[in-house]
Design a protein around this motif. Structure first.
Motif, PDB file in Angstrom:
ATOM      1  N   ALA A   8       0.810  -1.224   0.000  1.00 23.04           N
ATOM      2  CA  ALA A   8       0.000   0.000   0.000  1.00 23.04           C
ATOM      3  C   ALA A   8       0.839   1.269   0.000  1.00 23.04           C
ATOM      4  CB  ALA A   8      -0.919  -0.004   1.225  1.00 23.04           C
ATOM      5  N   VAL A   9       2.150   1.107   0.134  1.00 28.39           N
ATOM      6  CA  VAL A   9       3.045   2.269   0.175  1.00 28.39           C
ATOM      7  C   VAL A   9       3.351   2.735  -1.242  1.00 28.39           C
ATOM      8  CG1 VAL A   9       5.395   2.984   0.780  1.00 28.39           C
ATOM      9  CG2 VAL A   9       4.053   1.598   2.384  1.00 28.39           C
ATOM     10  N   PRO A  10       3.317   4.044  -1.498  1.00 25.87           N
ATOM     11  CA  PRO A  10       3.648   4.531  -2.842  1.00 25.87           C
ATOM     12  C   PRO A  10       5.133   4.353  -3.144  1.00 25.87           C
ATOM     13  CG  PRO A  10       3.394   6.369  -1.329  1.00 25.87           C
ATOM     14  CD  PRO A  10       2.968   5.152  -0.572  1.00 25.87           C
ATOM     15  N   ALA A  11       5.513   4.507  -4.387  1.00 25.78           N
ATOM     16  CA  ALA A  11       6.919   4.442  -4.766  1.00 25.78           C
ATOM     17  C   ALA A  11       7.692   5.510  -3.995  1.00 25.78           C
ATOM     18  CB  ALA A  11       7.067   4.643  -6.264  1.00 25.78           C
ATOM     19  N   LEU A  12       8.857   5.152  -3.539  1.00 28.46           N
ATOM     20  CA  LEU A  12       9.621   6.014  -2.633  1.00 28.46           C
ATOM     21  C   LEU A  12      10.868   6.594  -3.294  1.00 28.46           C
ATOM     22  CD1 LEU A  12       9.546   3.681   0.516  1.00 28.46           C
ATOM     23  CD2 LEU A  12       8.061   5.663   0.073  1.00 28.46           C
ATOM     24  N   ASP A  13      11.180   7.816  -2.891  1.00 29.71           N
ATOM     25  CA  ASP A  13      12.434   8.453  -3.278  1.00 29.71           C
ATOM     26  C   ASP A  13      13.447   8.406  -2.141  1.00 29.71           C
ATOM     27  OD1 ASP A  13      11.495   9.597  -5.918  1.00 29.71           O
ATOM     28  OD2 ASP A  13      10.025  10.459  -4.533  1.00 29.71           O
ATOM     29  N   GLY A  14      12.974   7.990  -0.963  1.00 26.41           N
ATOM     30  CA  GLY A  14      13.869   7.899   0.181  1.00 26.41           C
ATOM     31  C   GLY A  14      13.291   7.028   1.273  1.00 26.41           C
ATOM     32  N   LEU A  15      14.178   6.445   2.063  1.00 28.17           N
ATOM     33  CA  LEU A  15      13.794   5.656   3.223  1.00 28.17           C
ATOM     34  C   LEU A  15      14.745   6.012   4.360  1.00 28.17           C
ATOM     35  CD1 LEU A  15      12.550   3.262   4.859  1.00 28.17           C
ATOM     36  CD2 LEU A  15      14.208   1.783   3.699  1.00 28.17           C
ATOM     37  N   VAL A  16      14.188   6.321   5.511  1.00 30.66           N
ATOM     38  CA  VAL A  16      14.989   6.575   6.710  1.00 30.66           C
ATOM     39  C   VAL A  16      14.546   5.573   7.768  1.00 30.66           C
ATOM     40  CG1 VAL A  16      15.619   8.213   8.517  1.00 30.66           C
ATOM     41  CG2 VAL A  16      15.161   9.034   6.179  1.00 30.66           C
ATOM     42  N   HIS A  17      15.468   4.713   8.181  1.00 33.30           N
ATOM     43  CA  HIS A  17      15.142   3.765   9.252  1.00 33.30           C
ATOM     44  C   HIS A  17      15.704   4.314  10.557  1.00 33.30           C
ATOM     45  CE1 HIS A  17      14.003   0.069  11.220  1.00 33.30           C
ATOM     46  NE2 HIS A  17      15.200   0.051  11.792  1.00 33.30           N
ATOM     47  N   SER A  18      14.818   4.913  11.348  1.00 31.48           N
ATOM     48  CA  SER A  18      15.208   5.501  12.624  1.00 31.48           C
ATOM     49  C   SER A  18      14.663   4.724  13.809  1.00 31.48           C
ATOM     50  CB  SER A  18      14.715   6.960  12.695  1.00 31.48           C
ATOM     51  OG  SER A  18      15.100   7.565  13.902  1.00 31.48           O
ATOM     52  N   ALA A  19      13.719   3.822  13.558  1.00 33.31           N
ATOM     53  CA  ALA A  19      13.119   3.046  14.650  1.00 33.31           C
ATOM     54  C   ALA A  19      14.182   2.180  15.317  1.00 33.31           C
ATOM     55  CB  ALA A  19      11.996   2.175  14.114  1.00 33.31           C
ATOM     56  N   GLY A  20      14.094   2.079  16.631  1.00 29.90           N
ATOM     57  CA  GLY A  20      15.038   1.233  17.352  1.00 29.90           C
ATOM     58  C   GLY A  20      14.761   1.269  18.838  1.00 29.90           C
ATOM     59  N   ILE A  21      15.327   0.300  19.545  1.00 29.22           N
ATOM     60  CA  ILE A  21      15.191   0.265  21.001  1.00 29.22           C
ATOM     61  C   ILE A  21      16.572   0.155  21.633  1.00 29.22           C
ATOM     62  CG2 ILE A  21      12.876  -0.700  21.001  1.00 29.22           C
ATOM     63  CD1 ILE A  21      14.112  -3.452  21.548  1.00 29.22           C
ATOM     64  N   VAL A  22      16.679   0.675  22.855  1.00 27.58           N
ATOM     65  CA  VAL A  22      17.914   0.612  23.630  1.00 27.58           C
ATOM     66  C   VAL A  22      17.606  -0.109  24.940  1.00 27.58           C
ATOM     67  CG1 VAL A  22      19.771   1.918  24.710  1.00 27.58           C
ATOM     68  CG2 VAL A  22      18.649   2.815  22.665  1.00 27.58           C
TER      69      VAL A  22
END
Length: 244
Positions: free
Chosen positions: A71-85
């Motif tokens: 369902a996601v449109p075509a992307l020009d960028g991806l930022v993976h910031s999710a995370g746990i400490v």
């Protein structure tokens, strides 16, 4: 500017992810915001209106990736910031804790990029930015082997992904911050104010932690055409900490 560009940001409702999403919206991007904080998602919608596509998605639900990302449109960028400490010292090592950290910090970004690439969701010339850390690749802190390992792995991922996706003109890079003044630091009640101040003093540039906006600026650079010939690299944003 990012007029006409679409960028997916994970962890978009807190810290660096939120600051990155804000900046991209101000510069004209459409943001697919993946995050769990409904109030922060509402803030992004108020800022960007129709330019924000909220996506409520558990990044560890790997069996749902194909269906959800369709369902996601075509992307020009991806930022993976999710995370746990989470601390996981050897003496009290928990396999459950380790697997939880690995799932979100390490497996999720690899599975996410793989699914987007297989589904032809990454446009030619697009840019992927993974949020790594100086912890693991450059420095160590007792009790953080699980977390540090996942963050160091992202730099390796970026180098390999960069080679696999170069034929499509897709770039993959990392940003590796030191400590960042986010909600997470504000909630470190196990450390006294004096201990935090002493730690900040170890950062040569300003005797302080980075702001989320400063890290977002580095991410924005890697997403932009200004970094068009950079791939497989890691930019360190740590106020000179690792220069010592």
């Amino acid at each position: 500017m990012f007029d006409g560009k679409t960028v997916l940001v994970t962890g978009a409702t807190s810290g660096i992810g939120f600051a990155t999403a804000q900046r991209l919206l101000v510069e004209g991007a459409r943001v697919v915001a993946v995050g769990r904080n409904a109030q922060r998602l509402d803030e992004l919608v108020r800022l960007g209106g129709d330019a924000v596509m909220p996506l409520a998605f558990d990044l560890t639900a790997f069996a749902r990736y194909q269906e959800t990302l369709a369902a996601v449109p075509a992307l020009d960028g991806l930022v993976h910031s999710a995370g746990i400490v989470e601390n996981n010292p050897l003496r009290f090592f928990s396999l459950e804790t380790h697997q939880r950290i690995v799932a979100i910090n390490q497996t999720a970004p690899l599975a996410l990029v793989a699914e987007l690439a297989r589904g032809n969701k990454l446009n030619t010339g697009s840019s992927v930015v993974l949020l790594s850390s100086i912890l693991g690749a450059h420095v160590g802190i007792k009790g953080t082997a699980s977390y540090a390992g996942t963050k160091a792995a992202l730099a390796a991922f970026a180098r390999v992904m960069a080679l696999e996706l170069a034929h499509k003109g897709i770039r993959v890079n990392c940003v590796a911050p030191g400590m960042v003044q986010t909600e997470l630091v504000d909630q470190l009640h196990q450390l006294s104010d004096e201990a935090l101040q002493a730690d900040r003093a170890r950062y040569p540039l300003g005797k302080r932690y980075a702001t989320a906006q400063e890290v977002a600026a580095a991410i924005r650079f890697l997403l932009s055409a200004d970094a068009a010939f950079m791939t497989g690299q890691t930019i360190v944003v740590d106020g000179g900490f690792t220069a010592q």
